[in-house]
Design a protein around this motif. Structure first.
Motif, short mmCIF file in Angstrom:
data_model
loop_
_atom_site.label_atom_id
_atom_site.label_comp_id
_atom_site.label_asym_id
_atom_site.label_seq_id
_atom_site.Cartn_x
_atom_site.Cartn_y
_atom_site.Cartn_z
N UNK A 263 0.85 -1.19 0.00
CA UNK A 263 0.00 0.00 0.00
C UNK A 263 0.88 1.24 0.00
N UNK A 264 0.57 2.17 -0.89
CA UNK A 264 1.26 3.46 -0.95
C UNK A 264 0.27 4.54 -0.51
N UNK A 265 0.71 5.37 0.42
CA UNK A 265 -0.12 6.47 0.91
C UNK A 265 0.67 7.77 0.78
N UNK A 266 -0.05 8.87 0.66
CA UNK A 266 0.61 10.17 0.49
C UNK A 266 0.06 11.18 1.49
N UNK A 267 0.88 12.19 1.74
CA UNK A 267 0.46 13.33 2.54
C UNK A 267 1.30 14.53 2.14
N UNK A 268 0.71 15.72 2.04
CA UNK A 268 1.51 16.90 1.68
C UNK A 268 2.41 17.32 2.84
N UNK A 269 3.60 17.76 2.52
CA UNK A 269 4.50 18.26 3.56
C UNK A 269 3.95 19.56 4.15
N UNK A 270 4.18 19.80 5.44
CA UNK A 270 3.66 21.03 6.05
C UNK A 270 4.20 22.29 5.39
N UNK B 53 6.09 19.58 -1.87
CA UNK B 53 6.69 18.30 -1.49
C UNK B 53 5.56 17.36 -1.08
N UNK B 54 5.57 16.18 -1.65
CA UNK B 54 4.59 15.15 -1.33
C UNK B 54 5.33 13.99 -0.68
N UNK B 55 4.93 13.68 0.55
CA UNK B 55 5.56 12.55 1.23
C UNK B 55 4.76 11.29 0.94
N UNK B 56 5.50 10.20 0.76
CA UNK B 56 4.90 8.91 0.42
C UNK B 56 5.29 7.90 1.49
N UNK C 202 -1.71 14.44 -5.47
CA UNK C 202 -0.62 13.73 -4.79
C UNK C 202 -0.45 12.33 -5.35
N UNK C 203 -1.56 11.65 -5.59
CA UNK C 203 -1.49 10.29 -6.15
C UNK C 203 -0.89 10.33 -7.56
#
Length: 570
Positions: free
Chosen positions: A289-296, A305-308, A435-436
């Motif tokens: 599973x790959x998940x993403x979240x934007x950097x603060x 920056x998109x963290x994975x 992000x995806x």
């Protein structure tokens, strides 16, 4: 073979291989490559017995079907129907390494940039290749020999390749090398552009000229350019963004933004959104599973920056760290055992500390494994002189140092790193891409690495066996065109499978299913196909066309090549 009858007539059977040639020729014709080669390599000398365009086509075809050295091209070509190679029967006998070598020199001297531009624009139009997303990477190509003359000396105003030592991605620092820089589309990993650079070239400065060349080829700047962490420099990213381009790359660990987010994870729990999922590598393994979240915060340059987070990478990170921890502790225990021995060579605390530091570093565990050195002193007494001891015997005191090493694990450091297991940052200037979508673009990068593998294995580009630098440059132009043809064959079959709703076809040995056919395997199943000609007293009596298997017929159908066109192609 032949059969002689009583009436004196003699029969002979001549066999000529078809193999994968008709399939390769179909792509050659759709590209218009024979005509483009003839235009780029005109014959302006009546003494030339083998046209350079004909020889170069033969080299490219041979690279696709399985490379032979230049001196073996004549023997290889003799097995095939000459017409399928664009040759006459007489020209087969003219093939030798010297003539082919001169054809390579003619290719070097020609306007290769215009030739490749015409080929690529034709390929993009004929095969409807999507160029909205392009991927770039480089690899090293090793050479055997000193190549003292390969120092870039110009030939006809054009620089020749510089062969030198460099960072070997083949892990052969003992060999000189060249650097092969390749760009492919995200639509079938079709090669679109290449450059051959000096052996000690680093990736950082190559992206600007590569991107500029792609802009010149496509006539636009809005494509998405994807590359590894070497693209993440202020100069390269700024060049692309400042000219209306888009990019995606990975942020290196050395950047401050990377450390800042890992510090952020120690006290915060970001909201992760699932972006992709695929089955585990083995039967019974959980899904990856790959998940993403934007950097603060954005990057220092203001890019997003998109963290994975990857569950598979998290497992690998934890496993790797655990193995290094065990190795580090074992190395210190082994050192402690040596210190306890009667003949320990470590006499001072400094020597022991240096040995312990080296042991932990050798296990790559210095980040988490620490140690404590304990020193004890024992006193022993020895007679000043030999002989039986008595009341007047004098003794001297001997002080002996004993050291022990005790391993310790920095649990706070382990916990700190564990909080970011499986995480890696991507950086992009495209704020409209989800992000995806950023993750999806970067995850296509391994398909480019497969092209490097094809270049070095199937096409056998490494090691280079030519001595003439100009011929080496021209040969790599042929390698690129062969790589293009192989990629298009693979892409055509896979696209046809999708249109026909076929998840797989029985392409592997024993007719096992194959979900992603490769050109190597496609051509392999056609390798034994041959056409037979029966002659009587040198006159053709009958031609026996091959009988194709159901497996071969299915491939031809997917390639939109009729069996009659395959068997009767000339």
């Amino acid at each position: 073979m032949s059969d002689r009858h009583d009436d004196g007539d003699e029969f002979g059977l001549a066999s000529r291989t078809l193999g994968g040639l008709p399939i390769v020729n179909q792509v050659l014709d759709r590209l218009g490559l024979p005509a483009l080669l003839a235009e780029a390599l005109p014959v302006d000398d009546a003494r030339v017995k083998l046209a350079p365009a004909v020889a170069i086509r033969l080299v490219i075809t041979n690279l696709v079907l399985g490379r032979e050295p230049l001196y073996g091209l004549g023997e290889w070509a003799a097995r095939y129907d000459p017409a399928l190679l664009g040759l006459t029967g007489e020209e087969i006998g003219l093939l030798n390494d010297d003539r082919v070598g001169r054809a390579l020199e003619a290719l070097f001297d020609a306007d290769r940039a215009s030739l490749l531009t015409a080929v690529m624009l034709g390929a993009i139009g004929e095969f409807s290749i999507d160029t909205d997303q392009l991927h770039n990477d480089s690899t090293s190509v090793s050479v055997h020999g000193l190549y003292r003359d390969a120092v870039g000396t110009p030939r006809g105003g054009k620089p020749t390749p510089v062969i030198s030592f460099g960072h070997s991605k083949d892990h052969r620092p003992d060999l000189k090398q060249l650097v092969w820089i390749l760009t492919v589309s995200a639509d079938g990993a079709v090669p679109l552009a290449y450059r051959l650079a000096e052996g000690n070239t680093v990736d950082d400065p190559t992206h600007v000229p590569t991107w500029d060349g792609l802009v010149d080829l496509l006539g636009r700047t809005d494509f998405l350019y994807v590359a590894d962490s070497k693209l993440c420099s202020r100069a390269a990213m700024g060049h692309i963004a400042g000219r209306g381009g888009r990019f995606v790359t990975i942020l290196p660990r050395s950047r401050a933004e990377d450390g800042a987010f890992r510090e952020y994870l120690q006290t915060h729990t970001p909201i992760w959104t699932e972006a992709a999922r695929r089955p585990g590598a083995r039967l019974g393994d959980p899904d990856e599973v790959y998940s993403t979240t934007p950097a603060p915060l954005p990057s220092a340059e203001g890019y997003r920056i998109v963290w994975v987070h990857s569950t598979a990478k998290a497992t690998r990170d934890a496993t790797t760290r655990g193995a290094r921890l065990e190795a580090g502790v074992a190395a210190l225990e082994a050192l402690d055992a040596k210190l306890a021995g009667p003949r320990s060579r470590f006499k001072t605390r400094v020597a022991v500390e240096q040995a312990a530091t080296a042991a932990v570093a050798g296990a790559h565990a210095e980040k988490w494994v620490t140690f404590t050195v304990t020193q004890t002193i024992t006193k022993t007494y020895k007679q000043q002189r030999a002989g039986r001891p008595g009341p007047a015997t004098s003794y001297r005191e001997i002080l002996t140092n004993h050291f022990t090493v005790q391993a310790d694990i920095a649990l706070d450091r382990v916990a700190y790193d564990a909080a970011s297991d499986g995480c890696f940052p991507l950086i992009s200037n495209d704020r409209d891409l989800p992000d995806a979508g950023v993750l999806s673009a970067y995850r296509y990068q391994p398909n480019l690495e497969r092209r490097h593998h094809l270049l070095k294995s199937v096409q056998n580009a490494a090691p280079v066996l030519l001595r003439n630098a100009a011929r080496i440059e021209a040969l790599f132009c042929c390698q690129f065109l062969a790589l293009l043809i192989a990629a298009l064959i693979e892409r055509e079959v896979r696209n046809a499978m999708r249109r026909a709703a076929l998840d797989n076809i029985p392409l592997y040995p024993e007719f096992r299913d194959c979900a992603a056919p490769s050109t190597e395997r496609i051509l392999e199943i056609f390798a034994p196909v041959a056409r037979h000609h029966l002659h009587r007293d040198s006159a053709l009596v009958q031609t026996f066309q091959p009988e194709l298997t159901a497996q071969q017929l299915q491939i031809l159908e997917l390639l939109d090549l009729s069996p009659s066109s395959y068997t009767q192609q000339a």
